[in-house]
Structures are given as structure tokens and as C-alpha cells.
Design a protein around this motif. Structure first.
Motif, PDB file in Angstrom:
ATOM      1  N   ALA A 168      37.985  25.895  38.457  1.00 19.09           N
ATOM      2  CA  ALA A 168      37.645  27.185  38.026  1.00 19.09           C
ATOM      3  C   ALA A 168      38.088  27.961  39.180  1.00 19.09           C
ATOM      4  O   ALA A 168      38.560  29.011  38.905  1.00 19.09           O
ATOM      5  CB  ALA A 168      36.205  27.331  37.937  1.00 19.09           C
ATOM      6  N   GLU A 169      37.828  27.484  40.557  1.00 19.01           N
ATOM      7  CA  GLU A 169      38.281  28.507  41.569  1.00 19.01           C
ATOM      8  C   GLU A 169      39.709  28.693  41.680  1.00 19.01           C
ATOM      9  O   GLU A 169      40.261  29.640  41.943  1.00 19.01           O
ATOM     10  CB  GLU A 169      37.795  27.903  42.937  1.00 19.01           C
ATOM     11  N   LEU A 170      40.513  27.690  41.351  1.00 20.92           N
ATOM     12  CA  LEU A 170      41.965  27.804  41.336  1.00 20.92           C
ATOM     13  C   LEU A 170      42.349  28.773  40.348  1.00 20.92           C
ATOM     14  O   LEU A 170      43.311  29.514  40.603  1.00 20.92           O
ATOM     15  CB  LEU A 170      42.757  26.377  41.084  1.00 20.92           C
ATOM     16  N   ASN A 171      41.639  28.581  39.121  1.00 22.76           N
ATOM     17  CA  ASN A 171      42.082  29.447  37.920  1.00 22.76           C
ATOM     18  C   ASN A 171      41.664  31.146  38.348  1.00 22.76           C
ATOM     19  O   ASN A 171      42.592  32.059  38.056  1.00 22.76           O
ATOM     20  CB  ASN A 171      41.158  29.231  36.640  1.00 22.76           C
ATOM     21  N   LYS A 172      40.824  31.158  38.902  1.00 18.30           N
ATOM     22  CA  LYS A 172      40.357  32.589  39.458  1.00 18.30           C
ATOM     23  C   LYS A 172      41.474  33.147  40.498  1.00 18.30           C
ATOM     24  O   LYS A 172      41.837  34.220  40.511  1.00 18.30           O
ATOM     25  CB  LYS A 172      39.068  32.511  40.148  1.00 18.30           C
ATOM     26  N   LEU A 173      41.785  32.411  41.591  1.00 17.14           N
ATOM     27  CA  LEU A 173      42.782  32.570  42.457  1.00 17.14           C
ATOM     28  C   LEU A 173      44.022  32.846  41.793  1.00 17.14           C
ATOM     29  O   LEU A 173      45.027  33.762  42.212  1.00 17.14           O
ATOM     30  CB  LEU A 173      42.807  31.685  43.377  1.00 17.14           C
ATOM     31  N   SER A 174      44.353  32.188  40.859  1.00 14.12           N
ATOM     32  CA  SER A 174      45.669  32.381  40.036  1.00 14.12           C
ATOM     33  C   SER A 174      45.869  33.776  39.318  1.00 14.12           C
ATOM     34  O   SER A 174      46.622  34.421  39.433  1.00 14.12           O
ATOM     35  CB  SER A 174      45.991  31.242  39.042  1.00 14.12           C
ATOM     36  N   ASP A 175      44.557  34.032  38.728  1.00 13.99           N
ATOM     37  CA  ASP A 175      44.434  35.318  37.867  1.00 13.99           C
ATOM     38  C   ASP A 175      44.543  36.275  39.082  1.00 13.99           C
ATOM     39  O   ASP A 175      45.298  37.599  38.717  1.00 13.99           O
ATOM     40  CB  ASP A 175      43.143  35.368  37.228  1.00 13.99           C
ATOM     41  N   LEU A 176      43.854  36.428  40.136  1.00 15.78           N
ATOM     42  CA  LEU A 176      43.935  37.523  41.068  1.00 15.78           C
ATOM     43  C   LEU A 176      45.532  37.536  41.803  1.00 15.78           C
ATOM     44  O   LEU A 176      45.816  38.567  42.038  1.00 15.78           O
ATOM     45  CB  LEU A 176      42.947  37.022  42.452  1.00 15.78           C
ATOM     46  N   ASN A 177      46.028  36.379  42.115  1.00 12.36           N
ATOM     47  CA  ASN A 177      47.421  36.538  42.319  1.00 12.36           C
ATOM     48  C   ASN A 177      48.228  37.082  41.324  1.00 12.36           C
ATOM     49  O   ASN A 177      49.065  37.937  41.549  1.00 12.36           O
ATOM     50  CB  ASN A 177      47.986  35.082  42.802  1.00 12.36           C
ATOM     51  N   ALA A 178      48.241  36.837  40.175  1.00  7.90           N
ATOM     52  CA  ALA A 178      48.894  37.489  39.037  1.00  7.90           C
ATOM     53  C   ALA A 178      48.736  38.908  38.787  1.00  7.90           C
ATOM     54  O   ALA A 178      49.359  39.724  38.523  1.00  7.90           O
ATOM     55  CB  ALA A 178      48.598  36.748  37.766  1.00  7.90           C
ATOM     56  N   ALA A 179      47.445  39.298  39.419  1.00  8.38           N
ATOM     57  CA  ALA A 179      47.147  40.417  39.035  1.00  8.38           C
ATOM     58  C   ALA A 179      47.490  41.699  40.592  1.00  8.38           C
ATOM     59  O   ALA A 179      47.615  42.573  40.283  1.00  8.38           O
ATOM     60  CB  ALA A 179      45.650  40.749  38.820  1.00  8.38           C
ATOM     61  N   GLY A 180      48.015  40.727  41.270  1.00  7.32           N
ATOM     62  CA  GLY A 180      48.429  41.430  42.799  1.00  7.32           C
ATOM     63  C   GLY A 180      47.209  41.630  43.638  1.00  7.32           C
ATOM     64  O   GLY A 180      47.695  42.443  44.551  1.00  7.32           O
ATOM     65  N   VAL A 181      46.168  41.264  43.292  1.00  7.48           N
ATOM     66  CA  VAL A 181      45.034  41.288  44.399  1.00  7.48           C
ATOM     67  C   VAL A 181      45.447  40.482  45.504  1.00  7.48           C
ATOM     68  O   VAL A 181      45.373  40.934  46.847  1.00  7.48           O
ATOM     69  CB  VAL A 181      43.721  41.169  43.853  1.00  7.48           C
ATOM     70  N   LEU A 182      45.924  39.132  45.441  1.00  5.98           N
ATOM     71  CA  LEU A 182      46.276  38.408  46.411  1.00  5.98           C
ATOM     72  C   LEU A 182      47.875  38.114  46.598  1.00  5.98           C
ATOM     73  O   LEU A 182      48.363  38.364  45.719  1.00  5.98           O
ATOM     74  CB  LEU A 182      45.723  37.128  46.385  1.00  5.98           C
ATOM     75  N   ASP A 187      51.028  36.144  47.796  1.00  2.00           N
ATOM     76  CA  ASP A 187      51.562  34.542  47.505  1.00  2.00           C
ATOM     77  C   ASP A 187      51.050  33.878  48.738  1.00  2.00           C
ATOM     78  O   ASP A 187      50.760  32.697  48.615  1.00  2.00           O
ATOM     79  CB  ASP A 187      53.140  34.624  47.402  1.00  2.00           C
ATOM     80  N   ALA A 188      51.264  34.350  49.945  1.00  2.00           N
ATOM     81  CA  ALA A 188      50.641  33.694  51.181  1.00  2.00           C
ATOM     82  C   ALA A 188      49.379  33.534  51.191  1.00  2.00           C
ATOM     83  O   ALA A 188      48.550  32.286  51.531  1.00  2.00           O
ATOM     84  CB  ALA A 188      51.085  34.532  52.338  1.00  2.00           C
ATOM     85  N   GLU A 189      48.552  34.351  50.655  1.00  2.00           N
ATOM     86  CA  GLU A 189      47.120  34.492  50.747  1.00  2.00           C
ATOM     87  C   GLU A 189      46.595  33.527  49.552  1.00  2.00           C
ATOM     88  O   GLU A 189      45.610  32.410  49.852  1.00  2.00           O
ATOM     89  CB  GLU A 189      46.445  35.630  50.179  1.00  2.00           C
ATOM     90  N   PHE A 190      47.215  33.516  48.426  1.00  2.00           N
ATOM     91  CA  PHE A 190      46.921  32.417  47.357  1.00  2.00           C
ATOM     92  C   PHE A 190      47.158  31.097  47.901  1.00  2.00           C
ATOM     93  O   PHE A 190      46.479  30.370  47.486  1.00  2.00           O
ATOM     94  CB  PHE A 190      47.949  32.926  46.069  1.00  2.00           C
ATOM     95  N   GLY A 191      48.499  30.802  48.606  1.00  2.00           N
ATOM     96  CA  GLY A 191      48.816  29.570  48.962  1.00  2.00           C
ATOM     97  C   GLY A 191      47.738  28.990  49.970  1.00  2.00           C
ATOM     98  O   GLY A 191      47.331  27.885  49.916  1.00  2.00           O
ATOM     99  N   ALA A 192      47.283  29.693  50.936  1.00  2.00           N
ATOM    100  CA  ALA A 192      46.172  29.341  51.759  1.00  2.00           C
ATOM    101  C   ALA A 192      44.952  28.919  51.172  1.00  2.00           C
ATOM    102  O   ALA A 192      44.247  28.033  51.435  1.00  2.00           O
ATOM    103  CB  ALA A 192      46.025  30.499  52.767  1.00  2.00           C
ATOM    104  N   ALA A 193      44.525  29.838  50.180  1.00  2.00           N
ATOM    105  CA  ALA A 193      43.402  29.627  49.561  1.00  2.00           C
ATOM    106  C   ALA A 193      43.289  28.283  48.900  1.00  2.00           C
ATOM    107  O   ALA A 193      42.509  27.552  48.694  1.00  2.00           O
ATOM    108  CB  ALA A 193      42.906  30.718  48.592  1.00  2.00           C
ATOM    109  N   LYS A 194      44.496  28.198  48.215  1.00  2.00           N
ATOM    110  CA  LYS A 194      44.665  26.881  47.216  1.00  2.00           C
ATOM    111  C   LYS A 194      44.680  25.597  48.211  1.00  2.00           C
ATOM    112  O   LYS A 194      44.083  24.827  47.686  1.00  2.00           O
ATOM    113  CB  LYS A 194      45.933  27.102  46.517  1.00  2.00           C
TER     114      LYS A 194
END
Length: 120
Positions: A91-105, A107-114
Motif C-alpha cells: 500500500a505504501e509503495l502504491n501511494k509513493l507511485s501515485d505521488l511520483n506520477a503526480a510530480g510531488v516526488l 524519481d530520486a526521492e521515489f527510489g530512496a523511499a522505495k
């Protein structure tokens, strides 16, 4: 003219012998033909059985190849399941993916969080 009684003459004996010999030849020919037909049928049946056996062997080989290909493809999907990702992490990964797609995160921040969630 007087008719002769008793045994037949030479011509009658020869005729009887010819009939017996002809009948014997016909019977032997029929028996030989029947025997040859039975042998041919047995040979045909054996050839059909051999062809069926070879066909079954080919099918088994093909099935083994398909199974081997499936086993090679299965390990590629297995590590994700074997990693022990539970529902909350997913569920957290899905939220992070949605935030990355929306441009809030980024790619580097998304990769680190993942990586943090997956424990990499």
C-alpha cells in the motif's frame, strides 16, 4: 454294349486323381493366402502401435519442454513474492507511485523511499 462294373478304368482313375490334386492345390493356396493376410494384418498393427508409441513419446518430450520453460519463467516472478512484501508495504509503495506520477516526488526521492520500504 456292355457296361463294365467294378473299378473304373485308367481314364477314370486319372480323372479322379486330377480332381483330388486340383482340390488339394486350391485348399493349400487358400490356406497360404489366409496365413499371408494374417501376417500382413499383424505387421500393420505392429507398425500402428509403434507409430502411436513414438507419437506419445514426442508429446511427452514436448510437454517436458513446456514444463521446463514454465519453470524458467516462474523464478522471475518468485523473488517478488519471496521478498515478503506484506499488504501495508504494498500500500505504501502504491501511494509513493501515485505521488511520483503526480510530480510531488522526484524519481530520486521515489527510489530512496522505495528502497527504504523494501529494505534494500
Amino acid at each position: 454294349m456292355r457296361r463294365r462294373r467294378g473299378r473304373p478304368g485308367v481314364v477314370g482313375t486319372m480323372a479322379r486323381t486330377a480332381v483330388v490334386a486340383g482340390t488339394a492345390t486350391a485348399v493349400v493356396g487358400g490356406v497360404s493366402s489366409h496365413k499371408a493376410n494374417k501376417q500382413q494384418a499383424a505387421a500393420d498393427q505392429q507398425a500402428a502401435d509403434q507409430a502411436a508409441s513414438e507419437s506419445q513419446q514426442q508429446m511427452a518430450d514436448m510437454q517436458a519442454q513446456v514444463d521446463a520453460m514454465k519453470e524458467q519463467q516462474a523464478p522471475a516472478a518468485a523473488p517478488a513474492a519471496a521478498g515478503g512484501i506484506d499488504d501495508s508495504a504494498m500500500a505504501e509503495l502504491n501511494k509513493l507511485s501515485d505521488l511520483n506520477a503526480a510530480g510531488v516526488l522526484s524519481d530520486a526521492e521515489f527510489g530512496a523511499a522505495k528502497a527504504k520500504i523494501l529494505g534494500i
